[in-house]
Design a protein around this motif. Structure first.
Motif, PDB file in Angstrom:
ATOM      1  N   LEU A 184       0.833  -1.206   0.000  1.00 26.72           N
ATOM      2  CA  LEU A 184       0.000   0.000   0.000  1.00 26.72           C
ATOM      3  C   LEU A 184       0.869   1.259   0.000  1.00 26.72           C
ATOM      4  CD1 LEU A 184      -2.829  -0.989   2.525  1.00 26.72           C
ATOM      5  CD2 LEU A 184      -3.053  -0.674   0.048  1.00 26.72           C
ATOM      6  N   LEU A 185       1.963   1.208   0.750  1.00 26.41           N
ATOM      7  CA  LEU A 185       2.840   2.373   0.868  1.00 26.41           C
ATOM      8  C   LEU A 185       3.657   2.624  -0.396  1.00 26.41           C
ATOM      9  CD1 LEU A 185       4.069   1.754   4.522  1.00 26.41           C
ATOM     10  CD2 LEU A 185       2.573   3.594   3.757  1.00 26.41           C
ATOM     11  N   CYS A 186       3.856   1.577  -1.196  1.00 21.41           N
ATOM     12  CA  CYS A 186       4.670   1.763  -2.405  1.00 21.41           C
ATOM     13  C   CYS A 186       3.822   2.059  -3.638  1.00 21.41           C
ATOM     14  CB  CYS A 186       5.557   0.542  -2.661  1.00 21.41           C
ATOM     15  SG  CYS A 186       4.687  -0.907  -3.289  1.00 21.41           S
ATOM     16  N   ALA A 187       2.498   1.918  -3.512  1.00 23.24           N
ATOM     17  CA  ALA A 187       1.617   2.058  -4.678  1.00 23.24           C
ATOM     18  C   ALA A 187       1.768   3.419  -5.351  1.00 23.24           C
ATOM     19  CB  ALA A 187       0.169   1.815  -4.270  1.00 23.24           C
ATOM     20  N   LYS A 188       1.723   4.493  -4.571  1.00 27.22           N
ATOM     21  CA  LYS A 188       1.806   5.836  -5.143  1.00 27.22           C
ATOM     22  C   LYS A 188       3.142   6.060  -5.840  1.00 27.22           C
ATOM     23  CE  LYS A 188       1.342  10.744  -3.978  1.00 27.22           C
ATOM     24  NZ  LYS A 188       1.106  11.736  -2.891  1.00 27.22           N
ATOM     25  N   SER A 189       4.228   5.594  -5.234  1.00 32.61           N
ATOM     26  CA  SER A 189       5.554   5.767  -5.836  1.00 32.61           C
ATOM     27  C   SER A 189       5.663   5.010  -7.154  1.00 32.61           C
ATOM     28  CB  SER A 189       6.637   5.286  -4.864  1.00 32.61           C
ATOM     29  OG  SER A 189       6.643   6.059  -3.682  1.00 32.61           O
ATOM     30  N   ILE A 190       5.068   3.828  -7.223  1.00 27.83           N
ATOM     31  CA  ILE A 190       5.119   3.046  -8.457  1.00 27.83           C
ATOM     32  C   ILE A 190       4.324   3.728  -9.565  1.00 27.83           C
ATOM     33  CG2 ILE A 190       4.387   0.871  -9.510  1.00 27.83           C
ATOM     34  CD1 ILE A 190       5.081  -0.524  -6.900  1.00 27.83           C
ATOM     35  N   VAL A 191       3.156   4.260  -9.204  1.00 23.42           N
ATOM     36  CA  VAL A 191       2.349   4.982 -10.199  1.00 23.42           C
ATOM     37  C   VAL A 191       3.122   6.180 -10.739  1.00 23.42           C
ATOM     38  CG1 VAL A 191       0.276   6.371 -10.538  1.00 23.42           C
ATOM     39  CG2 VAL A 191       0.143   4.222  -9.265  1.00 23.42           C
ATOM     40  N   ASN A 192       3.752   6.932  -9.854  1.00 23.18           N
ATOM     41  CA  ASN A 192       4.550   8.092 -10.284  1.00 23.18           C
ATOM     42  C   ASN A 192       5.725   7.666 -11.151  1.00 23.18           C
ATOM     43  OD1 ASN A 192       2.883   9.868  -8.877  1.00 23.18           O
ATOM     44  ND2 ASN A 192       4.146   9.776  -7.015  1.00 23.18           N
TER      45      ASN A 192
ATOM     46  N   LEU B 129       7.672  -9.551  -5.826  1.00 25.09           N
ATOM     47  CA  LEU B 129       7.363  -8.423  -4.948  1.00 25.09           C
ATOM     48  C   LEU B 129       8.615  -7.627  -4.593  1.00 25.09           C
ATOM     49  CD1 LEU B 129       4.715  -9.745  -2.368  1.00 25.09           C
ATOM     50  CD2 LEU B 129       4.368  -8.114  -4.234  1.00 25.09           C
ATOM     51  N   SER B 130       9.774  -8.277  -4.614  1.00 24.57           N
ATOM     52  CA  SER B 130      11.023  -7.603  -4.256  1.00 24.57           C
ATOM     53  C   SER B 130      11.392  -6.501  -5.244  1.00 24.57           C
ATOM     54  CB  SER B 130      12.167  -8.627  -4.173  1.00 24.57           C
ATOM     55  OG  SER B 130      11.924  -9.575  -3.158  1.00 24.57           O
ATOM     56  N   PHE B 131      10.753  -6.494  -6.425  1.00 24.12           N
ATOM     57  CA  PHE B 131      10.975  -5.415  -7.389  1.00 24.12           C
ATOM     58  C   PHE B 131      10.085  -4.211  -7.084  1.00 24.12           C
ATOM     59  CE2 PHE B 131      12.540  -9.129  -9.574  1.00 24.12           C
ATOM     60  CZ  PHE B 131      13.632  -8.670 -10.284  1.00 24.12           C
ATOM     61  N   PHE B 132       9.006  -4.424  -6.338  1.00 26.52           N
ATOM     62  CA  PHE B 132       8.076  -3.351  -6.022  1.00 26.52           C
ATOM     63  C   PHE B 132       8.310  -2.749  -4.636  1.00 26.52           C
ATOM     64  CE2 PHE B 132       4.385  -4.844  -8.971  1.00 26.52           C
ATOM     65  CZ  PHE B 132       5.122  -4.433 -10.073  1.00 26.52           C
ATOM     66  N   LEU B 133       8.610  -3.597  -3.653  1.00 18.55           N
ATOM     67  CA  LEU B 133       8.662  -3.161  -2.260  1.00 18.55           C
ATOM     68  C   LEU B 133       9.689  -2.063  -1.974  1.00 18.55           C
ATOM     69  CD1 LEU B 133       8.179  -6.581  -0.418  1.00 18.55           C
ATOM     70  CD2 LEU B 133       6.496  -4.783  -0.820  1.00 18.55           C
ATOM     71  N   PRO B 134      10.857  -2.023  -2.658  1.00 18.23           N
ATOM     72  CA  PRO B 134      11.792  -0.928  -2.373  1.00 18.23           C
ATOM     73  C   PRO B 134      11.207   0.461  -2.579  1.00 18.23           C
ATOM     74  CG  PRO B 134      12.935  -2.679  -3.544  1.00 18.23           C
ATOM     75  CD  PRO B 134      11.474  -3.033  -3.544  1.00 18.23           C
ATOM     76  N   TYR B 135      10.187   0.589  -3.428  1.00 13.53           N
ATOM     77  CA  TYR B 135       9.578   1.897  -3.653  1.00 13.53           C
ATOM     78  C   TYR B 135       8.858   2.412  -2.412  1.00 13.53           C
ATOM     79  CZ  TYR B 135      10.534   1.460  -8.640  1.00 13.53           C
ATOM     80  OH  TYR B 135      11.174   1.344  -9.860  1.00 13.53           O
ATOM     81  N   ALA B 136       8.492   1.519  -1.505  1.00 14.94           N
ATOM     82  CA  ALA B 136       7.824   1.959  -0.280  1.00 14.94           C
ATOM     83  C   ALA B 136       8.759   2.785   0.600  1.00 14.94           C
ATOM     84  CB  ALA B 136       7.314   0.747   0.502  1.00 14.94           C
TER      85      ALA B 136
END
Length: 328
Positions: free
Chosen positions: A232-240, A287-294
């Motif tokens: 949830l915390l990384c969602a906005k960063s990934i969209v940006n 998921l390890s490719f997405f989670l750092p964005y959080a």
């Protein structure tokens, strides 16, 4: 204090942070060895290749943490080389290691452990594909390793369409590449079939899932809750990130999303058919490719770091504190 140093070390552009991974992995392994929290099965399955008695090949247990280390390095290499972030970041490897420590696959070798390594290598080959370059070699290699993974963890057989789907995310449909993909996939299946016939291995229902039947409900709840919050915390960063990224990076994100969807489907299927949850470990590497964005790209964020600290503390504390027996 020390926990803050750990996450800051992996957050920055410091490649030597990877040298601490064997120490961290070894620490988890020793804790489990001393406490016996995760217990090895008498036999472990290798899918279509049959089962092996654990006592006969005890040295393979050292292969399990070694594979975790190799996987962490491969994931981080893919993350940085494909420029998922503007500067190098080594959190993906640390997050992967911490989350994998919740599962017996981290400590004891089985078919699922090797399957995860093979799937990461499949992803590595697919990441090498280019829109306007000949991709036959990479497609064949990816299909070959995917086929081997299916022989070790046969539940994966239902995901064959996903292999072609991920190829077509990067490349247009090319008949020769599709034929090579089918050939690469079939070759290890034929070898596994011949091996089963020669050694008279009887294929039973249980062999289609080579993961352990370990069921530590509290561990799963804590891990899923932590991962859910971080997502949830990384969602906005990934969209940006997607808004300003190249077409190729958007395709890589789409490929990762397909892997997450595939892993989620396999988890549900294995739970419904075999009543197992250890295959949750399969979803950790995409998921390890997405989670750092959080955690942010330039400045380390406080709340995601706090969530990670809680996961890390629980993953270590579970060996010494009987959390499942605590009453309030």
């Amino acid at each position: 204090m020390y926990l803050r140093l750990v996450i800051r070390l992996f957050f920055g552009n410091r490649s030597y942070a990877l040298l601490f991974l064997p120490i961290i992995i070894g620490g988890f392994y020793i804790c489990n060895y001393l406490t016996g929290y995760h217990v090895a099965r008498e036999e472990f399955s290798l899918g279509f290749w049959g089962s092996i008695v654990h006592a006969d090949v005890w040295f393979l247990d050292f292969l399990a943490p070694a594979l975790v280390f190799v996987n962490a390095i491969l994931i981080n290499t893919l993350f940085n080389r494909n420029e998922f972030m503007e500067r190098n970041n080594y959190l993906s490897s640390m997050v992967y290691v911490c989350c994998m420590s919740f599962f017996s696959t981290f400590y004891f070798f089985d078919g699922l452990a090797l399957t995860q390594t093979l799937l990461i290598l499949v992803l590595q080959q697919l990441f090498k594909l280019r829109q306007n370059q000949d991709g036959r070699r990479h497609v064949f290699n990816a299909a070959l390793m995917f086929g081997v993974a299916c022989t070790l963890f046969p539940v994966l057989l239902i995901s064959i369409p996903f292999l072609f789907w991920m190829v077509w995310v990067i490349r247009p449909f090319v008949l020769r590449e599709s034929v090579l993909a089918i050939t690469g996939f079939v070759v290890p299946m034929v070898y596994a079939g011949v091996y089963s016939y020669i050694f008279e291995i009887r294929l039973e229902r249980e062999q289609f899932s080579s993961s352990t039947d370990e069921f530590l409900l509290l561990d799963i709840i804590v891990l899923v809750a932590g991962l859910g919050l971080l997502m949830l915390l990384c969602a906005k960063s990934i969209v940006n990130k997607l808004r300003g990224s190249s077409i190729r990076l958007k395709k890589l994100f789409r490929m990762i999303a397909l892997l997450i969807g595939l892993s989620g489907g396999l988890i549900i299927l294995e739970f419904l058919v075999f009543h197992k949850l250890v295959s949750i470990g399969l979803i950790l590497f995409p998921l390890s490719f997405f989670l750092p964005y959080a955690f942010g790209e330039k400045e380390l964020r406080g709340f995601p770091s706090f969530i990670f600290y809680l996961l890390l503390l629980f993953s270590v504390g579970k060996f010494f504190i009987p959390f499942d027996q605590l009453t309030f």
